[in-house]
Structure formats: structure tokens, C-alpha cells
Design a protein around this motif. Structure first.
Motif, mmCIF file in Angstrom:
data_model
loop_
_atom_site.group_PDB
_atom_site.id
_atom_site.type_symbol
_atom_site.label_atom_id
_atom_site.label_comp_id
_atom_site.label_asym_id
_atom_site.label_seq_id
_atom_site.Cartn_x
_atom_site.Cartn_y
_atom_site.Cartn_z
ATOM 1 N N ASN A 127 -6.018 -66.164 -10.585
ATOM 2 C CA ASN A 127 -7.322 -65.586 -10.905
ATOM 3 C C ASN A 127 -7.651 -65.764 -12.384
ATOM 4 O O ASN A 127 -6.761 -65.777 -13.237
ATOM 5 N N ILE A 128 -8.926 -65.878 -12.688
ATOM 6 C CA ILE A 128 -9.431 -65.746 -14.051
ATOM 7 C C ILE A 128 -9.965 -64.328 -14.177
ATOM 8 O O ILE A 128 -10.908 -63.955 -13.471
ATOM 9 N N GLY B 177 -2.898 -54.108 6.758
ATOM 10 C CA GLY B 177 -3.192 -55.405 6.187
ATOM 11 C C GLY B 177 -2.584 -56.529 7.002
ATOM 12 O O GLY B 177 -2.119 -56.322 8.119
ATOM 13 N N PRO B 178 -2.616 -57.721 6.404
ATOM 14 C CA PRO B 178 -3.138 -58.011 5.069
ATOM 15 C C PRO B 178 -4.633 -58.305 5.095
ATOM 16 O O PRO B 178 -5.181 -58.737 6.095
ATOM 17 N N SER B 179 -5.279 -58.063 3.938
ATOM 18 C CA SER B 179 -6.636 -58.537 3.717
ATOM 19 C C SER B 179 -6.599 -59.554 2.591
ATOM 20 O O SER B 179 -5.617 -59.641 1.838
ATOM 21 N N TYR B 180 -7.667 -60.337 2.470
ATOM 22 C CA TYR B 180 -7.698 -61.448 1.527
ATOM 23 C C TYR B 180 -9.018 -61.445 0.761
ATOM 24 O O TYR B 180 -10.100 -61.417 1.367
ATOM 25 N N ILE B 181 -8.914 -61.474 -0.573
ATOM 26 C CA ILE B 181 -10.081 -61.563 -1.451
ATOM 27 C C ILE B 181 -9.905 -62.825 -2.283
ATOM 28 O O ILE B 181 -8.990 -62.908 -3.101
ATOM 29 N N PHE B 182 -10.751 -63.830 -2.088
ATOM 30 C CA PHE B 182 -10.517 -65.095 -2.774
ATOM 31 C C PHE B 182 -11.820 -65.844 -3.045
ATOM 32 O O PHE B 182 -12.796 -65.725 -2.326
ATOM 33 N N HIS B 183 -11.808 -66.560 -4.164
ATOM 34 C CA HIS B 183 -12.883 -67.451 -4.576
ATOM 35 C C HIS B 183 -14.223 -66.737 -4.729
ATOM 36 O O HIS B 183 -15.273 -67.304 -4.454
ATOM 37 N N ASN B 184 -14.182 -65.482 -5.167
ATOM 38 C CA ASN B 184 -15.404 -64.739 -5.460
ATOM 39 C C ASN B 184 -15.721 -64.803 -6.953
ATOM 40 O O ASN B 184 -14.829 -65.002 -7.780
ATOM 41 N N TYR B 185 -16.973 -64.615 -7.273
ATOM 42 C CA TYR B 185 -17.414 -64.525 -8.665
ATOM 43 C C TYR B 185 -17.979 -63.125 -8.872
ATOM 44 O O TYR B 185 -19.043 -62.779 -8.332
ATOM 45 N N ASN C 226 -10.049 -65.818 -7.867
ATOM 46 C CA ASN C 226 -11.373 -65.277 -8.159
ATOM 47 C C ASN C 226 -11.707 -65.473 -9.632
ATOM 48 O O ASN C 226 -10.807 -65.587 -10.482
ATOM 49 N N VAL C 227 -12.975 -65.494 -9.942
ATOM 50 C CA VAL C 227 -13.453 -65.486 -11.331
ATOM 51 C C VAL C 227 -14.061 -64.109 -11.586
ATOM 52 O O VAL C 227 -15.064 -63.744 -10.970
ATOM 53 N N ILE C 228 -13.421 -63.345 -12.459
ATOM 54 C CA ILE C 228 -13.842 -61.971 -12.763
ATOM 55 C C ILE C 228 -14.157 -61.893 -14.251
ATOM 56 O O ILE C 228 -13.290 -62.172 -15.088
ATOM 57 N N ASP C 229 -15.369 -61.542 -14.581
ATOM 58 C CA ASP C 229 -15.820 -61.461 -15.972
ATOM 59 C C ASP C 229 -16.565 -60.138 -16.136
ATOM 60 O O ASP C 229 -17.739 -60.032 -15.774
ATOM 61 N N VAL C 230 -15.855 -59.116 -16.656
ATOM 62 C CA VAL C 230 -16.389 -57.756 -16.658
ATOM 63 C C VAL C 230 -16.107 -57.071 -17.989
ATOM 64 O O VAL C 230 -15.338 -57.564 -18.815
ATOM 65 N N GLU C 231 -16.700 -55.904 -18.172
ATOM 66 C CA GLU C 231 -16.479 -55.125 -19.392
ATOM 67 C C GLU C 231 -15.156 -54.362 -19.340
ATOM 68 O O GLU C 231 -14.437 -54.291 -20.323
ATOM 69 N N ARG C 232 -14.810 -53.790 -18.161
ATOM 70 C CA ARG C 232 -13.707 -52.834 -18.124
ATOM 71 C C ARG C 232 -12.443 -53.393 -17.478
ATOM 72 O O ARG C 232 -11.565 -53.881 -18.156
ATOM 73 N N ASN C 233 -12.314 -53.365 -16.158
ATOM 74 C CA ASN C 233 -11.051 -53.733 -15.522
ATOM 75 C C ASN C 233 -11.229 -54.786 -14.441
ATOM 76 O O ASN C 233 -12.274 -54.846 -13.788
#
Length: 823
Positions: free
Chosen positions: A580-581, A512-520, A553-560
């Protein structure tokens, strides 16, 4: 970009929360519980186990002989039982602050080869540290240490490479970002970053570089940069003793379009007459001075199943394909192998890959005699190739859809397959995948939408210095995107992802590092409706050892939100999450968590994440809770319902949690809400009601110009949606009649009165924020620095006319509020 869904009301949230509380729901883990333990590297776990159980009756050796931990760690203990006991007794296993040179010489002088192997096996993440320590302070030869490392299962490619010699510091530009690596560093140091353009007279702050423990380096990225722009970068490294070393870089980001050789521009209609478009046969390639460019001008490239790919680039380099429509190919739509400097723009790829001749147990095969299922067919596959741009393309409708997890691991086609490990290190990585639409269909899905090869290897996937952004990825039966393998300065951002079993896979991050950002990431689910997690991680110990930053990130899911997947039976992962949301709906074992980390790795942190599970009405973590700082509105149902019902959910981020370069430099779409330059109180357009427990009696009149007149003992509440910053200024005109106790304005987050959020401008009672100096009785204009007293999200504006000291029939008090604005 964001689609609103119908959401349960706040009253349902309140009921669910109350029911969960009354049932003593275990939705939130209590770190004081007896069963709560934090995880770390195998050496940390063993040290804690021995410390907790050692006694006159339990010797180190007997404890190790009786150890009943995880299978992986038990194997290490069995192999190195005597060496681990010796290292413990010599106090080598214990974590200590920085030691003096003399102390290190004493501690490590007599380390044996077998003990060195044990250390490498017990601390796989700290490869560079132990290499440096043992090489410097022990009497072991270089060959002895090499053999010890190999015996412990270390990757031979990194043995001794962790030293600074032979490694050059790098600043690698992409189009909109720059990746940095500085070798020969120490974990106890810090690496602060600042940068500016050639023309800037001021420096901008970047995010500190991250400690990278495999090669002993600091690494990280600067993002949201302008294309084809020269940047000056300074990295200040401060060690544990306060000594400072400056590292300076100057580099220019890549342009938005490649240089084109004017003598090598080809129109498809002039060079193509049907079947495969073979660039190798046509000898079409460019050079560093100018790419060869093929432009689609009407004809469709259509190839049959008799050729491997409809478009064969082969190992030709410096090639640009623009606006081609590509159909067919036995395995691939567009294919290159051991090429570099490839640019694919505006292409439409479909109807590629093998078709099922035989279906066995739900899995497709290309013939009745073939024992290998159909897998890895790709719309675009650049094998062992690097330095590529794929932009504004559509890849869809492969000939074969993938099976679901119902019959085993999904197998089938992908949209894009990446293996960025070119033979030459100069051409490795540097993939840019931007502004594409890769999509399947509800009943015809990809295996992974973007898939990497050699996932468990440091040379696998995107390898390093790559960016995937601005894409729409949908309909897979496994991952929507894999960046597994080498991930150093690999960026995944500004993408929308839906309809997959998992969103982004980082399992494992081997560097690393890797970066995960501003995804929906939303609306997950495979063709059967099942899903696992928005971000899938694992393999930190078995395939060490990269950290992933997960930002805003904006994460809106059923599980995790973030959860583990086994990599060689190891579910450990290392994440730094912030702002994050993460909204989840279901509950159950391993379900409904913001972060689900059974190992509770001690290096992971969660800071200012707003996590909410709809069923339990709170934040659910299976995580190292010592490292969790919850968002201040995590328990504010009204605020959470506002986020859920919004078509563009935004998160309030206090100044102390804003991330340099990631939060503050750019107006972030759908993540950081930027207040308008001036907010005007339009009372006539807002429903209002008396403030609970404070309104007694009186009239409220609102005129067409939004003037509000209160009489009596009257508190009025107006729902608003605003964020006060430190620089916010309140302006209004106020007129008062009578002798009230308090006249003022409140800025509340809920319906509970808080005197520290109400400014009193007039009245005989000493109460609230004292703003009397801003008001000249009985009528004047007011300018008040509200941001110096109240900051953050405001859900309700309260207008206050209070007087409990007089009977209602005698009360003649009146307050008039005009031209109320916030700047």
C-alpha cells in the motif's frame, strides 16, 4: 481518476526530517522500548503476564487476584479466576507446537465444564480449535460443551458447527470473482490455489486461502476473472506432517447481464401513470429462466411521502430495473424485502426520505413528538434480500442531510443500505455493487454512503460473497462504506472515495476473510473538516473473528491510514497489509499513523507498505513492529515526492512481494507500474548535471538524435523514472577514445555512488559491475542483461567517463553513447 495536489518540495521534506531527528521525535516506535508490548487474545495476554511476574512471593492466584488489565479482560479474570489458575498450572494456556495424540489425551482428559468455559472466553478467536479439541479429547458430553460455550458468550449458531460434518465446501461465483470455503481444516496446514479457464492449457497461481478460525475452514477469493466463464480450481492442502489433500472445483462466473424473459419486458410508459411504482401490485416478477425487466423510456417515477418507497419491489424476485429516474418516497427510493435475484442498472435516484420537522440538539426528527431521529432512509434498500446487482446508477440529493459528529453519531440518509441476510441460506450475500456514483454535497451529506444493517452480527451487512468495485463514493459525515458484520469473501476494490469522516469501515469483521484492494482513498473530511481514518477496524475479541487483507491501495489523508474504533469497548483488529501507499500529513496523539493499533495484535502484519508522514518525514506505526517489513523506498524523499506529485501514483513492487492473482495477473491501475516494452533514453529532453563528488571537468554534448558525448573526467546525471525487472536488457552503441579508468552506465536511486549499480564496459580500473565482455574496443554495439544485476526503481541514469590518473590538460579521453534503450 487521481487528482494531483500541490506538494511541498523535497527540500522542505529534508528540513522537516532533520528537525524531527534533532528533536528526538517519537514518530517511529522502538520495539526495544520498555513500554512496547505485543497484543494477542486474552489467554495469551494473561499467560505472558503470569510468566513475567510469577515468583515465590507471587503465586498464580495472587497475580490473578491483583490483575489490573483492560476492563474486558479483568471481567473474564474475575469470573474464571480459579479455572484460569488451574489451566495455567496444567500448562493448557501455553502455546505449544503440534502435540501428539497421546499428549493431547493426557492434557485435556480432565477438563471441567467451567474450565472449558474459561478457554472459550480466553481464546474467542480459536472457537473451532477448542471445540474440536475439547470434543475429541475431554470426557465432557456434547451438551456439557454446548453449555460451556454459551456461558462464555459464544454465538450459539456456531457451537459445534465448526466441525466438518454438515458443512459442504463451496465455490461461489460472482461476475468477476469466485469465493472459496473448505471446512474441517487445521490452522497448521496451508492451502495453495491454482486456477484456469476451460480453454486454458496452463494453470494460474492464486493467493493462498486464509485460515478462518470460527468454523475451522480455509477461505479466500480468486479475483479479476472474466464474466460468464467456466473455471477449474484446485486447492492443495498440506498439513503439518507434509500430508497432502487435493480439493477440486469447477464453476462458471455469472454473466454481465441476466437472462431476460422476452414475454416480461415492460416499458415504464406502458405500466406507470404516477405515484408509487408497485411491482407487487402489478405482479411483475420473473423466474430462474428469465428476469422480468422494466425499462425507463421517459417518464419519471415520482412518489410522495404517503408511500414508503417510490419503487416497491416487495418480495418479488428475478426483477431487473433499467434506466429509471426515481424521485420521492417517504423512506426509500427503491425498496425490496426478502427478495432475491434483483438487478438495478442505470437508475438515477434522488429526493427521497423524510424531512426535518424538528431539530433537537442538532439532530433531525420527523415530528415534534417522535423520539427516534431520522435515520436509515435510503436511495436503495434491499432488506433481508440477496443475490443482487446494482450497477451504473447515480444516487444523490436525499431530502435530508446527516448531522456531523459535532452533535453525536451522525444520523440521516444513505445512498445504499444493505442487509443481505435472506431467510434462505441459498439466497444470502452475493451482492455486486459496481460502477456507480453515489454522492452528496459539501453541505448536504449522507450519514454513510453505503451502509449496512445489523453491523455487529455475523448475519449483518453484506454477509458473504459480495463485491463492491469501480464506484465513486463521496460526501458523508460518517463512513463512505460499511462492510461491518459478516465479511467472508467480501471484496472492496477499484473504488475512489473522498470527503467522509472515515473511508471504509470493517468494524467488526465477524467472519473473514475480507479483501480491500486497489482503492484510492483521499481528501477525507466531514462537513466540519474533521476526519478519522481511511480504514476503520475493531472488535476482533468482542465480536470474533475475521481477518481483512489490505492490498495495494493508494491512501492520501490528513490523519490515519488504518485505525481502530471501539466495538463493545474493544479496539483489537486483524489485518494483513501489503504493497500500500499510505501518506499522512498531521501528527499528534492517535494522529498521523500508517497503522494505529494500540492493542498491537500479534496476528497482524505490514509488508512492503510505503508509509510516510509529511510532518515527521518518516513512517509512523503504532503496531506490532515484529511484523513490519518496510518498503525499500520508505526513506527516499525524492521517490515519495514523485508519488505525491503524480496524478496516478504508482508503487514499485519487488518480485518477492507481488501478490498472486492480485498483483501479477492484471495491469493494476494506479498501483503497480508496468514498464513499457522498450524505454528509449531521450537525452535531449532531459535536464542533466554533474554527478555529486564524481564530476571533475569536461564537456557534455547532446545531439538531436540523443547521442551523448563526454570528454574529460566527467560523470553526468539524468533524472529518469523507470523500474528494472529481472528480464530487463540494456542496449546501446559505445565509442571510446583515450585510456580512461572507467567508462560505463549507472542506475541510481539517489545521488550517492553505489558501485553495485554501475556497469563498467571499458577501462583499466577493476570496479563496478563487470560488463567488459559485452564491449569490443574501441567501438561496438552492446547488449547487456542489466536486470540480472540491478532491479527495481531507477531515479537517475549516470553516464560515466572517469580518469583520475591524469592531469586535466593532458586528458584526451572521450566516450560517445548512442541509441541507448532498455527492453
Amino acid at each position: 481518476m487521481y487528482s494531483a495536489n500541490s506538494k511541498p518540495s523535497i527540500f522542505r521534506f529534508a528540513f522537516i526530517w532533520l528537525l524531527s531527528f534533532l528533536m528526538l521525535s517519537c514518530a517511529t516506535v522502538n520495539k526495544n522500548d520498555k513500554g512496547y508490548t505485543k497484543g494477542g487474545q486474552p489467554g495469551d495476554i494473561l499467560h505472558n503476564y503470569i510468566n513475567a511476574n510469577i515468583s515465590d512471593n507471587n503465586t498464580v492466584n495472587s497475580l490473578l487476584a491483583d490483575y489490573k488489565g483492560s476492563k474486558n479482560l479483568s471481567t473474564v479474570v474475575e469470573k474464571y479466576e480459579d479455572e484460569i489458575a488451574q489451566l495455567y498450572k496444567q500448562k493448557v494456556l501455553s502455546r505449544k507446537p503440534s502435540l501428539s495424540e497421546d499428549a493431547k489425551k493426557t492434557l485435556f482428559a480432565n477438563i471441567t465444564s467451567n474450565q472449558a468455559s474459561a478457554l472459550f472466553a480466553l481464546y474467542p478467536i480459536d472457537t473451532a480449535k477448542w471445540m474440536k479439541t475439547i470434543s475429541t479429547y475431554s470426557g465432557l458430553s456434547k451438551n456439557d460443551i454446548y453449555e460451556s460455550a454459551i456461558t462464555a458468550g459464544l454465538d450459539p449458531s456456531i457451537v459445534f458447527a465448526a466441525s466438518a460434518s454438515g458443512f459442504e465446501d463451496t465455490a461461489t461465483p460472482l461476475i468477476n470473482s469466485i469465493g472459496l470455503v473448505i471446512y474441517g481444516q487445521d490452522e497448521e496446514s496451508t492451502a495453495a490455489v491454482k486456477f484456469r479457464t476451460e480453454d486454458d492449457t496452463y494453470w494460474r497461481e492464486g493467493l493462498d486461502l486464509a485460515w478462518e478460525p470460527i468454523y475451522g475452514s480455509f477461505a479466500g477469493s480468486i479475483v479479476y476473472l472474466e464474466a460468464d466463464t467456466t473455471y477449474h480450481i484446485e486447492v492443495t492442502i498440506t498439513d503439518a506432517y507434509g500430508d497432502i489433500v487435493e480439493h477440486s472445483f469447477q464453476t462458471t462466473t455469472k454473466p454481465n447481464t441476466p437472462p431476460i424473459d422476452p414475454n416480461k419486458i415492460y416499458y415504464l410508459s406502458e405500466i406507470y401513470s404516477g405515484g408509487q411504482l408497485d411491482l407487487e401490485a402489478l405482479n411483475i416478477e420473473g423466474s430462474a429462466d428469465g428476469y422480468a425487466k422494466i425499462i425507463g423510456d421517459g417518464p419519471v417515477v415520482e412518489a410522495g411521502s404517503d408511500v414508503l418507497a417510490a419503487v416497491n419491489i416487495g418480495n418479488n424476485s428475478y426483477v431487473m430495473l433499467e434506466n429509471l429516474t426515481v424521485k420521492g418516497g417517504q423512506r426509500y427510493g427503491i425498496f425490496a424485502k426478502k427478495a432475491h435475484h434483483i438487478w438495478i442498472k442505470g437508475c438515477n435516484v434522488s429526493e427521497y426520505g423524510r424531512e426535518a420537522v424538528d431539530i433537537r440538539n442538532g439532530v433531525a426528527y420527523s415530528s415534534t413528538t417522535n423520539n427516534s431521529p431520522i435515520n436509515y432512509d435510503s436511495g436503495i434498500y434491499l432488506e433481508r434480500s440477496g443475490i443482487a446487482v446494482i450497477e451504473e446508477c447515480e444516487v444523490h440529493s436525499p431530502n435530508l442531510g446527516a448531522n456531523s459528529w459535532a452533535v453525536g453519531h451522525p444520523k440521516g440518509a444513505n445512498a445504499l443500505q444493505v442487509w443481505a441476510y435472506h431467510d434462505s441460506d441459498a439466497y444470502r450475500g452475493e451482492f455486486i455493487v459496481r460502477n456507480n456514483r453515489f454522492y452528496g454535497a459539501p453541505d448536504h451529506r449522507f450519514n454513510d454512503v453505503i451502509e449496512g444493517r445489523k453491523n455487529f452480527e455475523r448475519r449483518g451487512g453484506f454477509v458473504k460473497n459480495s463485491a463492491i468495485y469501480g464506484n465513486y463514493l463521496a460526501y458523508s459525515n460518517d463512513d463512505l462504506i460499511e462492510i461491518d458484520g459478516g465479511q467472508q469473501n467480501v471484496l472492496v476494490y477499484d473504488n475512489e472515495m473522498e470527503q467522509g469522516y472515515a473511508g471504509i469501515s470493517i468494524a467488526p469483521n465477524t467472519l473473514g476473510p475480507s479483501y480491500i484492494f486497489h482503492n484510492y482513498i483521499h481528501n477525507l473530511g466531514d462537513e466540519t473538516g474533521k476526519e478519522w481514518t481511511a480504514i476503520k477496524a475493531g472488535g476482533l475479541i468482542s465480536k470474533p473473528a475475521g481477518r481483512t487483507y489490505v492490498f495495494e491501495n493508494v491512501i492520501d489523508v490528513e490523519r490515519n491510514g488504518i485505525a481502530a474504533s471501539k466495538v463493545n469497548n474493544d479496539t483489537t483488529f486483524w489485518v494483513t497489509t501489503q504493497n500500500n501507499i499510505i501518506l499522512t500529513k498531521n501528527t499528534g496523539y492517535s494522529v498521523g499513523y500508517c497503522i494505529f493499533d494500540k492493542e498491537k495484535y500479534s496476528g497482524s502484519t505490514s509488508t512492503n507498505d510505503l508509509c510516510f508522514n509529511e510532518r515527521t518525514g518518516d513512517a509512523r506505526y503504532e503496531f506490532n513492529l515484529d511484523n513490519v517489513v518496510e518498503h525499500p523506498y520508505s526513506d527516499d524523499f525524492a521517490y515519495i515526492e514523485l508519488l505525491q506529485s503524480s496524478s496516478e501514483p504508482t508503487l514499485y513492487i519487488p518480485e518477492e512481494f507481488k501478490i498472486p492473482n492480485f498483483s501479477t495477473e492484471v495491469a493494476l491501475q494506479a498501483v503497480v507500474e508496468q514498464p513499457p516494452t522498450m524505454w528509449e533514453f531521450k537525452a535531449s529532453e532531459i535536464e542533466h548535471t554533474g554527478f555529486p563528488k564524481q564530476y571533475r571537468y569536461g564537456t557534455t554534448t547532446i545531439s538531436d538524435d540523443n547521442t551523448v558525448t563526454l570528454t574529460g573526467n566527467n560523470w553526468q546525471m539524468f533524472p529518469i523514472n523507470y523500474i528494472l525487472t529481472e528480464d530487463s536488457i540494456l542496449e546501446l552503441e559505445l565509442e571510446v577514445e583515450g585510456n580512461p579508468e572507467v567508462v560505463g552506465i549507472g542506475f541510481e536511486t539517489d545521488t550517492k555512488l553505489n558501485s553495485s549499480r554501475v556497469v563498467k564496459f571499458y577501462g583499466k580500473q577493476a570496479w563496478g559491475i563487470r560488463g567488459e565482455d559485452s564491449f569490443i574496443p574501441k567501438s561496438s554495439a552492446i547488449t547487456f542483461p542489466i536486470g540480472q544485476y540491478v532491479k527495481g526503481k531507477v531515479n537517475y541514469l549516470i553516464l560515466v567517463l572517469d580518469n583520475d590518473d591524469i592531469e586535466s590538460w593532458r586528458n584526451r579521453d572521450k566516450a560517445v553513447f548512442r541509441k541507448l534503450v532498455i527492453k
